[in-house]
Design a protein around this motif. Structure first.
Motif, short mmCIF file in Angstrom:
data_model
loop_
_atom_site.label_atom_id
_atom_site.label_comp_id
_atom_site.label_asym_id
_atom_site.label_seq_id
_atom_site.Cartn_x
_atom_site.Cartn_y
_atom_site.Cartn_z
N ARG A 254 -12.70 -2.90 -1.77
CA ARG A 254 -12.00 -1.64 -1.53
C ARG A 254 -11.43 -1.07 -2.83
O ARG A 254 -10.91 -1.81 -3.65
CB ARG A 254 -10.88 -1.92 -0.52
N VAL B 67 -8.53 0.62 -4.79
CA VAL B 67 -7.10 0.51 -4.54
C VAL B 67 -6.39 1.77 -5.02
O VAL B 67 -6.62 2.21 -6.11
CB VAL B 67 -6.53 -0.70 -5.30
N MET C 181 -3.02 -5.92 -7.98
CA MET C 181 -4.44 -6.14 -8.21
C MET C 181 -4.83 -5.98 -9.67
O MET C 181 -5.90 -6.43 -10.07
CB MET C 181 -5.24 -5.21 -7.32
N ARG D 16 -3.68 -1.12 6.41
CA ARG D 16 -2.96 -0.60 5.24
C ARG D 16 -1.81 0.33 5.62
O ARG D 16 -1.46 1.22 4.87
CB ARG D 16 -3.90 0.17 4.31
N THR E 66 -10.95 -6.43 1.32
CA THR E 66 -10.14 -6.25 0.11
C THR E 66 -10.98 -6.38 -1.15
O THR E 66 -10.72 -5.75 -2.16
CB THR E 66 -9.01 -7.29 0.08
N ARG F 47 -8.43 -10.47 -6.79
CA ARG F 47 -7.87 -10.01 -5.51
C ARG F 47 -7.72 -11.10 -4.46
O ARG F 47 -6.68 -11.21 -3.83
CB ARG F 47 -8.71 -8.87 -4.92
N LEU G 166 -9.61 -1.31 -10.51
CA LEU G 166 -9.01 -0.85 -9.25
C LEU G 166 -10.02 -0.09 -8.42
O LEU G 166 -10.03 -0.18 -7.20
CB LEU G 166 -7.79 0.03 -9.53
N TRP H 229 0.84 -1.20 0.00
CA TRP H 229 0.00 0.00 0.00
C TRP H 229 0.87 1.24 0.00
O TRP H 229 0.60 2.20 -0.72
CB TRP H 229 -0.92 0.01 1.22
N ILE I 184 0.51 -2.36 -4.58
CA ILE I 184 -0.77 -3.05 -4.50
C ILE I 184 -1.57 -2.90 -5.79
O ILE I 184 -2.30 -3.81 -6.20
CB ILE I 184 -1.58 -2.52 -3.28
N ARG I 185 -1.41 -1.76 -6.47
CA ARG I 185 -2.15 -1.55 -7.71
C ARG I 185 -1.64 -2.49 -8.80
O ARG I 185 -2.44 -3.05 -9.56
CB ARG I 185 -2.05 -0.09 -8.15
#
Lengths: 295, 315
Positions: free
Chosen positions: A293, A295, A130, A210, A290, A136, B50, A121, A126-127
């Motif tokens: 959420r 991101v 994902m 996070r 998760t 995820r 995202l 994070w 994290i991007r």
């Protein structure tokens, strides 16, 4: 789509890409393994955890043999000023040496688990994660699996090395013991399970918060501070408090790694169940959060 | 192909993306243009899952991004050059991403060469310049050799050589039949790279048309005129809906009328004209005009919609 539009002179690699199927859990596991092993500080932390745990066990072994020496020379084990308590039994204490490094090892593993997820994070990684695994949950499960496996191996190997290192030190006072001594081998293996549960609980905390600093502080509070506060400050307030405190993760964990348990306490298996329940709850919570959420 | 239908994103009371619908076609470079905060990045983040849309839906190659079995082979996205762990090397970062799809290390080395990262591939990403970070992001986007490429502000921080390289890359990918969706707030960059333009302002699509028709449709004719008696000339043009700006005693800029008409009026009024220069309307001007009027779009279509029928067709 693009392949169906006529003018596309697809490059060769375009074709190569076709047969390779998509994301599966084994591949995500491998990706997470690469991630763990390619950040130098992570590897250093893992190695230091083993060194610290074995070192602490050696110290514990040394302390026990010194005490045993003193006992032998003074010949007055009962109520001696500054001496060991009346119930001091060097042999059974020696059996707990393999798991004696856990008290510190769990701190390092908890920090590592928090850092592994929270740093994604913090750095924005994290991007990338994902986008590669947009469902995820597999990414998060794989990350938990990897840290749990690492923690198990670190715990079990450290405990076994601790056993080996401690024997020559204890041998001076005839306190050395066989690995087949009742409860010793399970305790060594459960040291691994203990750290694996610690890792999953910590990673759950890190995923929910996070934030590296916040996650580490929360994990340390849960594992260290809360049990100490309860035992020292709150346990007198009501009868149920010490009762409930048995179900704190580290308290239950101490039962999990115990050589033998008292009749009114949790058994090793029950201790493991309680720790496992903590890990499961945090894992499920982090998966649910998760999923939805941004991101 | 990217298709958005009534795609919305709200953050509390703030509407970042307001029911936008558009289609990004394969085989050409589609520019996504808008001022900062217009909703470009949010839209792109929703395309790759995202961010969760507050309303509407967006599909890539017929499916929501997350439902593809091999998303990296469908879509390559550069959304944020800093989406990398700073302590990991570029090579290992790409290797970790490739592993999720079983993409071999040979492809990792290929994209490293392609993006010119070779000399720094084994170095920690934390030490990268912004330009190197962009190249790494583009390398990651190309890993799966995807049919659709999404690049958010790809020329940010690149040196002139890098800017040109991205331009060629985008055009090259499009010429191979891929869908290329490129965002920028630099109109000049879009003019050079994009074939088609989607303009967004305050979360709404302002224009969706081939780039040439945006330039043509938005700009009114503007002509620079040097004449000995400009006031007489302007007097003769009065009532034809022109606006003018006197720059020097004998130099005016006249907007809203063709050069030939100016010459006719000058002849009639017996004004000596010694310069008559049509001024090219830049995409930049067209863009400024579009975004200036964006507030009116809550109730109207484009004023120039008649001239450029393709405009706003996405709505």
């Amino acid at each position: 789509m693009a392949t169906s539009t006529p003018p596309a002179p697809a490059r060769q690699s375009h074709k190569q890409a076709e047969p390779g199927p998509g994301v599966n859990f084994g591949r995500v596991l491998k990706s997470e393994w690469i991630k763990v092993t390619t950040v130098p500080s992570t590897v250093i932390l893992i190695v230091s955890t083993v060194v610290v745990m074995v070192g602490l066990a050696a110290l514990a072994a040394w302390a026990i043999s010194i005490t045993q020496q003193d006992l032998g020379s003074s010949g007055a084990p009962q109520g001696g000023q500054g001496g060991p308590p009346a119930d001091f039994d060097p042999a059974s204490q020696a059996w707990e040496i393999p798991s004696s490094g856990l008290i510190f090892g769990q701190l390092l593993i908890a920090s590592l688990a928090v850092v592994l997820i929270a740093s994604e994070w913090a750095t924005g990684m994290i991007r990338s994660t994902m986008v590669a695994v947009p469902k995820r949950a597999p990414a998060l499960l794989a990350k938990n699996a990897i840290i749990a496996i690492i923690a198990f191996v670190v715990g079990a190997v450290s405990a076994f090395l601790s056993y080996l290192v401690a024997q020559p030190i204890l041998a001076g006072e005839d306190l050395d013991f066989a690995i087949t001594t009742e409860g010793v081998l399970p305790s060594i293996l459960n040291s691994g399970s203990y750290l694996a549960f610690i890792a999953i609980i910590s990673m759950g905390i890190g995923t929910l918060l996070r934030n590296t600093a916040g996650g580490v502080v929360t994990a340390v509070a849960l594992f260290f501070v809360v049990p100490v506060i309860i035992v020292n400050l709150l346990s007198g307030l009501a009868d149920w408090i010490p009762d409930a405190a048995r179900f704190l993760p580290t308290n239950a964990g101490n039962q999990l790694i115990a050589i033998s348990t008292e009749s009114d306490a949790l058994t090793q298996f029950q201790g493991g169940l309680v720790m496992g329940a903590w890990a499961l709850v945090l894992l499920v919570a982090s998966l649910l959060v998760t999923r939805t959420r941004d991101v | 192909m990217i298709e958005a239908q009534a795609l919305s994103k709200r953050y509390g009371a703030k509407v970042a993306v307001d029911a936008v619908s558009f289609t990004v076609q394969p085989g050409k470079v589609t520019g996504f243009l808008g001022p900062n905060g217009a909703g470009k990045s949010t839209t792109m983040r929703m395309i790759v899952g995202l961010d969760n849309p507050s309303g509407g839906r967006v599909t890539v190659n017929g499916r929501p991004y997350a439902q593809h079995r091999a998303p990296l082979r469908e879509v390559g996205a550069l959304l944020d050059a800093k989406a990398v762990h700073t302590k990991r090397s570029a090579y290992n970062h790409l290797r970790a991403m490739a592993a999720t799809h079983g993409i071999p290390n040979s492809r990792v080395r290929e994209v490293i060469e392609l993006t010119g990262l070779g000399p720094v591939a084994k170095k920690r990403v934390g030490g990268f310049s912004l330009g190197m970070g962009q190249r790494l992001g583009i390398a990651a986007a190309l890993l799966g050799d995807p049919h659709t490429v999404i690049l958010d502000e790809p020329v940010n921080g690149l040196d002139p050589e890098g800017v040109q390289w991205v331009r060629h890359l985008a055009k090259g990918l499009a010429s191979e039949g891929r869908t290329v969706f490129l965002s920028s707030h630099l109109m000049s960059e879009m003019a050079l790279t994009a074939d088609h333009l989607i303009v967004i302002g305050r979360g709404r699509i302002i224009a969706d048309a081939p780039i040439q028709s945006i330039i043509d449709g938005q700009g009114k004719a503007r002509v620079r005129v040097r004449a000995d008696r400009p006031q007489d000339l302007l007097g003769g043009l009065a009532g034809e809906g022109v606006s003018s700006q006197v720059l020097e005693p004998e130099l005016v800029e006249i907007t809203g009328v063709e050069p030939r008409r100016i010459a006719e009026v000058a002849l009639r009024e017996r004004v000596l004209v010694y310069e008559l220069t049509p001024l090219q309307v830049s995409l930049e001007d067209a863009y400024m005009q579009l975004t200036q009027t964006e507030v009116e779009y809550h109730s109207h279509a484009l004023p120039a919609a008649g001239e450029a029928p393709a405009l706003v067709e996405g709505r």
